[in-house]
Design a protein around this motif. Sequence first.
Motif, PDB file in Angstrom:
ATOM      1  N   LEU A 100       3.387  33.183 -15.152  1.00 18.11           N
ATOM      2  CA  LEU A 100       3.761  31.978 -16.535  1.00 18.11           C
ATOM      3  C   LEU A 100       1.660  31.901 -16.744  1.00 18.11           C
ATOM      4  O   LEU A 100       1.811  31.420 -17.760  1.00 18.11           O
ATOM      5  CB  LEU A 100       3.289  30.146 -15.249  1.00 18.11           C
ATOM      6  CG  LEU A 100       4.744  29.931 -15.202  1.00 18.11           C
ATOM      7  CD1 LEU A 100       4.991  28.322 -14.319  1.00 18.11           C
ATOM      8  CD2 LEU A 100       5.658  29.681 -15.974  1.00 18.11           C
ATOM      9  N   MET A 101       0.957  31.945 -16.258  1.00 21.13           N
ATOM     10  CA  MET A 101      -0.119  32.080 -16.590  1.00 21.13           C
ATOM     11  C   MET A 101      -0.383  33.846 -17.635  1.00 21.13           C
ATOM     12  O   MET A 101      -0.875  33.648 -18.642  1.00 21.13           O
ATOM     13  CB  MET A 101      -1.402  32.604 -15.782  1.00 21.13           C
ATOM     14  CG  MET A 101      -1.648  31.061 -14.939  1.00 21.13           C
ATOM     15  SD  MET A 101      -1.970  29.344 -15.731  1.00 21.13           S
ATOM     16  CE  MET A 101      -3.929  29.591 -16.451  1.00 21.13           C
ATOM     17  N   THR A 102       0.479  34.577 -17.471  1.00 23.30           N
ATOM     18  CA  THR A 102      -0.329  35.501 -17.867  1.00 23.30           C
ATOM     19  C   THR A 102       1.057  35.253 -19.638  1.00 23.30           C
ATOM     20  O   THR A 102       0.750  35.629 -20.587  1.00 23.30           O
ATOM     21  CB  THR A 102       0.508  37.006 -17.433  1.00 23.30           C
ATOM     22  OG1 THR A 102       0.292  37.592 -16.643  1.00 23.30           O
ATOM     23  CG2 THR A 102       0.583  37.844 -18.284  1.00 23.30           C
ATOM     24  N   GLU A 103       1.458  34.655 -19.337  1.00 23.83           N
ATOM     25  CA  GLU A 103       2.687  33.876 -20.474  1.00 23.83           C
ATOM     26  C   GLU A 103       2.597  33.246 -21.541  1.00 23.83           C
ATOM     27  O   GLU A 103       2.577  33.151 -22.588  1.00 23.83           O
ATOM     28  CB  GLU A 103       4.417  34.011 -20.251  1.00 23.83           C
ATOM     29  CG  GLU A 103       5.138  34.438 -19.471  1.00 23.83           C
ATOM     30  CD  GLU A 103       6.343  33.750 -18.497  1.00 23.83           C
ATOM     31  OE1 GLU A 103       6.498  32.472 -18.563  1.00 23.83           O
ATOM     32  OE2 GLU A 103       6.771  34.426 -18.333  1.00 23.83           O
ATOM     33  N   THR A 104       1.841  32.258 -21.240  1.00 23.74           N
ATOM     34  CA  THR A 104       1.087  31.022 -22.033  1.00 23.74           C
ATOM     35  C   THR A 104      -0.348  31.793 -22.475  1.00 23.74           C
ATOM     36  O   THR A 104      -0.941  31.779 -23.596  1.00 23.74           O
ATOM     37  CB  THR A 104       0.321  30.163 -20.745  1.00 23.74           C
ATOM     38  OG1 THR A 104      -0.377  31.054 -19.787  1.00 23.74           O
ATOM     39  CG2 THR A 104       1.656  29.181 -20.203  1.00 23.74           C
ATOM     40  N   GLN A 105      -1.274  32.766 -22.157  1.00 24.30           N
ATOM     41  CA  GLN A 105      -2.270  33.668 -22.495  1.00 24.30           C
ATOM     42  C   GLN A 105      -1.378  34.945 -23.861  1.00 24.30           C
ATOM     43  O   GLN A 105      -2.488  35.423 -24.387  1.00 24.30           O
ATOM     44  CB  GLN A 105      -2.826  34.339 -21.567  1.00 24.30           C
ATOM     45  CG  GLN A 105      -3.150  32.942 -20.521  1.00 24.30           C
ATOM     46  CD  GLN A 105      -4.806  34.628 -19.526  1.00 24.30           C
ATOM     47  OE1 GLN A 105      -4.059  35.036 -19.569  1.00 24.30           O
ATOM     48  NE2 GLN A 105      -5.478  33.579 -19.153  1.00 24.30           N
ATOM     49  N   ALA A 106      -0.245  34.870 -23.218  1.00 22.69           N
ATOM     50  CA  ALA A 106       0.446  35.825 -24.881  1.00 22.69           C
ATOM     51  C   ALA A 106       0.450  35.458 -25.899  1.00 22.69           C
ATOM     52  O   ALA A 106       0.550  34.690 -25.845  1.00 22.69           O
ATOM     53  CB  ALA A 106       1.277  36.659 -23.395  1.00 22.69           C
TER      54      ALA A 106
END
Length: 106
Positions: A100-106
Amino acid sequence: MTTFDDRERAFESKFAHDAEMQFRAEVRRNKLVGLWAAELLGKTGEEAQVYARAVIQADLHEPGFEDVVRKVSADLGDRASADMVRGKMLELLPVAKAQLMTETQA
């Protein structure tokens, strides 16, 4: 508006954001557990995705995650114990959060 009001509003906003992120992480964890269980059951492709969605929906029946444990361990039978399912859930929660953190940073 005082500084106190601003701080209170910021705190409430952070609390709501954190609660939403925790909910999303738990849903993602349940999906990952469902995909893991689907693999043990020999399901692939769309059939595995459908099973994962069923696991996600199982978590909506009662507070906590024991409803998921019951569903998955019953479906897996001798392939995995309830303790093994709980362990997998604990293992996959940080993975779900990282995704989720990776998705929100993208």
